[in-house]
Design a protein around this motif. Structure first.
Motif, short mmCIF file in Angstrom:
data_model
loop_
_atom_site.label_atom_id
_atom_site.label_comp_id
_atom_site.label_asym_id
_atom_site.label_seq_id
_atom_site.Cartn_x
_atom_site.Cartn_y
_atom_site.Cartn_z
N PRO A 11 -3.40 -5.68 -4.95
CA PRO A 11 -3.44 -4.45 -5.72
C PRO A 11 -2.35 -4.43 -6.79
N LEU A 59 -7.65 -5.75 -2.53
CA LEU A 59 -8.50 -4.87 -3.33
C LEU A 59 -9.35 -5.74 -4.24
N SER A 67 0.84 -1.20 0.00
CA SER A 67 0.00 0.00 0.00
C SER A 67 0.87 1.24 0.00
#
Length: 189
Positions: free
Chosen positions: A85, A80, A12
């Motif tokens: 992600p 996600l 992230s």
């Protein structure tokens, strides 16, 4: 015992990330003989583009060399849409390219994730583990941490304060130590 070099990457790049709090807690709770470096360069990792060729972009070359040098890779991934992600996928794809030094070949990898949902990012961990194995990594899937309802365990300053997740991380490091020590033992001829 000699030091164990752990290179940690959080998937992230968002400020206030629950997963970043998890990585920082893992770094804090590791203790000797672990030396955990939390890498902050993943925001600069470009999308994988097969036409780029060699040499690798500078940030990618540095990342590949650092992962190759580490004893253990720690990947902390958000989830996600029940998947990893794109940023984390790009990092792993760059590491998995079959060019020297082949940083994922045989590399022990520990996975962690945190999510506001009850499963704590388990779907992302499963997909990430599969991807890593296809790249030649040794995913220590019995040595993972998934923190569900993570927003309840992280304070307003981005610090993991929940007792259960902190205990789980501390126990994880003991299991990693046992695993690394057994891997380092010399087998008699």
């Amino acid at each position: 015992m000699e030091s164990i070099d752990v290179f940690g990457i959080c998937g992230s790049v968002r400020a206030g990330s629950l997963n970043r709090a998890l990585l920082l807690a893992a770094q804090e709770l590791a203790g000797a003989p672990f030396q955990v470096e939390a890498w902050d360069g993943n925001a600069g990792v470009p999308h994988v583009d097969a036409t780029m060729g060699r040499p690798f972009p500078a940030v990618v070359a540095t990342l590949r060399d650092r992962v190759a040098a580490a004893d253990v890779l720690l990947l902390v991934t958000p989830e996600l849409n029940r998947s990893i992600p794109g940023n984390m996928k790009d990092v792993v794809d760059w590491l998995g390219i079959l060019a020297p030094p082949r940083p994922l070949a045989g590399k022990p990898v520990v996975l962690m994730s945190a999510s506001p949902n009850r499963l704590g990012g388990a779907f992302a961990q499963l997909q990430l583990a599969d991807l890593l194995r296809r790249c030649g990594a040794e995913v220590l899937s019995d040595l993972d941490v998934a923190v569900g309802y993570a927003h309840r365990h992280v304070d307003d300053h981005g610090v993991l304060v929940g007792e259960d997740p902190r205990r789980e991380i501390a126990e994880l490091w003991q299991r990693v130590l046992t695993r690394v020590q057994s891997d380092r033992q010399v087998v008699p001829a």
